[in-house]
Design a protein around this motif. Structure first.
Motif, PDB file in Angstrom:
ATOM      1  N   HIS A  49      -6.538   4.057  -0.133  1.00 24.57           N
ATOM      2  CA  HIS A  49      -7.340   3.265   0.804  1.00 24.57           C
ATOM      3  C   HIS A  49      -8.753   3.040   0.264  1.00 24.57           C
ATOM      4  O   HIS A  49      -9.270   1.919   0.326  1.00 24.57           O
ATOM      5  CB  HIS A  49      -7.391   3.943   2.169  1.00 24.57           C
ATOM      6  CG  HIS A  49      -8.229   3.213   3.152  1.00 24.57           C
ATOM      7  ND1 HIS A  49      -7.808   2.060   3.776  1.00 24.57           N
ATOM      8  CD2 HIS A  49      -9.473   3.447   3.608  1.00 24.57           C
ATOM      9  CE1 HIS A  49      -8.764   1.620   4.568  1.00 24.57           C
ATOM     10  NE2 HIS A  49      -9.787   2.453   4.482  1.00 24.57           N
ATOM     11  N   GLU A  95       0.818  -1.213   0.000  1.00 24.76           N
ATOM     12  CA  GLU A  95       0.000   0.000   0.000  1.00 24.76           C
ATOM     13  C   GLU A  95       0.854   1.266   0.000  1.00 24.76           C
ATOM     14  O   GLU A  95       0.542   2.228  -0.705  1.00 24.76           O
ATOM     15  CB  GLU A  95      -0.936  -0.014   1.213  1.00 24.76           C
ATOM     16  CG  GLU A  95      -1.971   1.079   1.183  1.00 24.76           C
ATOM     17  CD  GLU A  95      -3.093   0.869   2.180  1.00 24.76           C
ATOM     18  OE1 GLU A  95      -3.793   1.848   2.459  1.00 24.76           O
ATOM     19  OE2 GLU A  95      -3.278  -0.266   2.659  1.00 24.76           O
ATOM     20  N   ASN A  96       1.937   1.273   0.754  1.00 24.88           N
ATOM     21  CA  ASN A  96       2.799   2.473   0.802  1.00 24.88           C
ATOM     22  C   ASN A  96       3.403   2.800  -0.562  1.00 24.88           C
ATOM     23  O   ASN A  96       3.563   3.974  -0.902  1.00 24.88           O
ATOM     24  CB  ASN A  96       3.897   2.311   1.850  1.00 24.88           C
ATOM     25  CG  ASN A  96       3.368   2.472   3.258  1.00 24.88           C
ATOM     26  OD1 ASN A  96       2.329   3.084   3.474  1.00 24.88           O
ATOM     27  ND2 ASN A  96       4.078   1.915   4.217  1.00 24.88           N
ATOM     28  N   ILE A 153       0.714   4.553  -2.565  1.00 25.19           N
ATOM     29  CA  ILE A 153       0.563   5.941  -2.100  1.00 25.19           C
ATOM     30  C   ILE A 153       1.666   6.810  -2.705  1.00 25.19           C
ATOM     31  O   ILE A 153       1.391   7.890  -3.235  1.00 25.19           O
ATOM     32  CB  ILE A 153       0.587   5.993  -0.559  1.00 25.19           C
ATOM     33  CG1 ILE A 153      -0.662   5.313   0.003  1.00 25.19           C
ATOM     34  CG2 ILE A 153       0.694   7.434  -0.058  1.00 25.19           C
ATOM     35  CD1 ILE A 153      -0.601   5.003   1.489  1.00 25.19           C
ATOM     36  N   GLN A 186      -3.024   8.881   0.348  1.00 20.78           N
ATOM     37  CA  GLN A 186      -3.327   7.784   1.271  1.00 20.78           C
ATOM     38  C   GLN A 186      -4.824   7.500   1.290  1.00 20.78           C
ATOM     39  O   GLN A 186      -5.245   6.337   1.217  1.00 20.78           O
ATOM     40  CB  GLN A 186      -2.835   8.149   2.669  1.00 20.78           C
ATOM     41  CG  GLN A 186      -2.970   7.053   3.692  1.00 20.78           C
ATOM     42  CD  GLN A 186      -2.372   7.469   5.027  1.00 20.78           C
ATOM     43  OE1 GLN A 186      -2.387   8.653   5.384  1.00 20.78           O
ATOM     44  NE2 GLN A 186      -1.835   6.515   5.749  1.00 20.78           N
ATOM     45  N   HIS A 191       0.444  13.777   0.750  1.00 25.44           N
ATOM     46  CA  HIS A 191       0.444  12.419   1.286  1.00 25.44           C
ATOM     47  C   HIS A 191      -0.937  11.993   1.807  1.00 25.44           C
ATOM     48  O   HIS A 191      -1.393  10.889   1.515  1.00 25.44           O
ATOM     49  CB  HIS A 191       1.489  12.289   2.403  1.00 25.44           C
ATOM     50  CG  HIS A 191       1.535  10.924   2.993  1.00 25.44           C
ATOM     51  ND1 HIS A 191       2.141   9.865   2.356  1.00 25.44           N
ATOM     52  CD2 HIS A 191       1.013  10.428   4.147  1.00 25.44           C
ATOM     53  CE1 HIS A 191       2.019   8.779   3.090  1.00 25.44           C
ATOM     54  NE2 HIS A 191       1.345   9.092   4.182  1.00 25.44           N
ATOM     55  N   GLU A 192      -1.600  12.856   2.556  1.00 26.88           N
ATOM     56  CA  GLU A 192      -2.895  12.500   3.148  1.00 26.88           C
ATOM     57  C   GLU A 192      -3.937  12.200   2.074  1.00 26.88           C
ATOM     58  O   GLU A 192      -4.740  11.280   2.222  1.00 26.88           O
ATOM     59  CB  GLU A 192      -3.402  13.618   4.074  1.00 26.88           C
ATOM     60  CG  GLU A 192      -2.539  13.861   5.290  1.00 26.88           C
ATOM     61  CD  GLU A 192      -1.253  14.632   4.984  1.00 26.88           C
ATOM     62  OE1 GLU A 192      -1.175  15.326   3.935  1.00 26.88           O
ATOM     63  OE2 GLU A 192      -0.307  14.518   5.792  1.00 26.88           O
TER      64      GLU A 192
END
Length: 83
Positions: free
Chosen positions: A68, A45-46, A49, A64, A60-61
């Motif tokens: 998700h 997942e990282n 992102i 993310q 980033h937020e």
């Protein structure tokens, strides 16, 4: 690590990528962002992102949250699995 389910059928229609789960005959359409993430699988997942941050210049937020949301939707439809 997220991976596509091997039986999923993928059709590229140019402006969208259509995924078909042959077990349920359910179709799921991906836009350009979804296509980018799908084509990056298998991936943690990282990494996904980071890919959105780099390709679209997202904070980033936001990247993310977007990753998700997509992963949750794909997993709920049995199109991806986490290992």
């Amino acid at each position: 690590m997220w991976s596509a389910v091997p039986d999923v059928l993928v059709t590229d229609l140019g402006d969208e990528l259509v995924l078909l789960d042959p077990a349920s005959s359910e179709m799921f359409s991906l836009n350009d962002t979804g296509r980018l993430l799908w084509q990056a699988l298998p991936a943690p997942e990282n990494d996904l992102i980071t890919l959105l941050e780099r390709e679209y210049g997202l904070p980033h937020e936001q990247a993310q949250a977007d990753v998700h949301t997509l992963l949750t939707s794909l997993e709920a439809r049995h199109l991806i699995t986490r290992s």
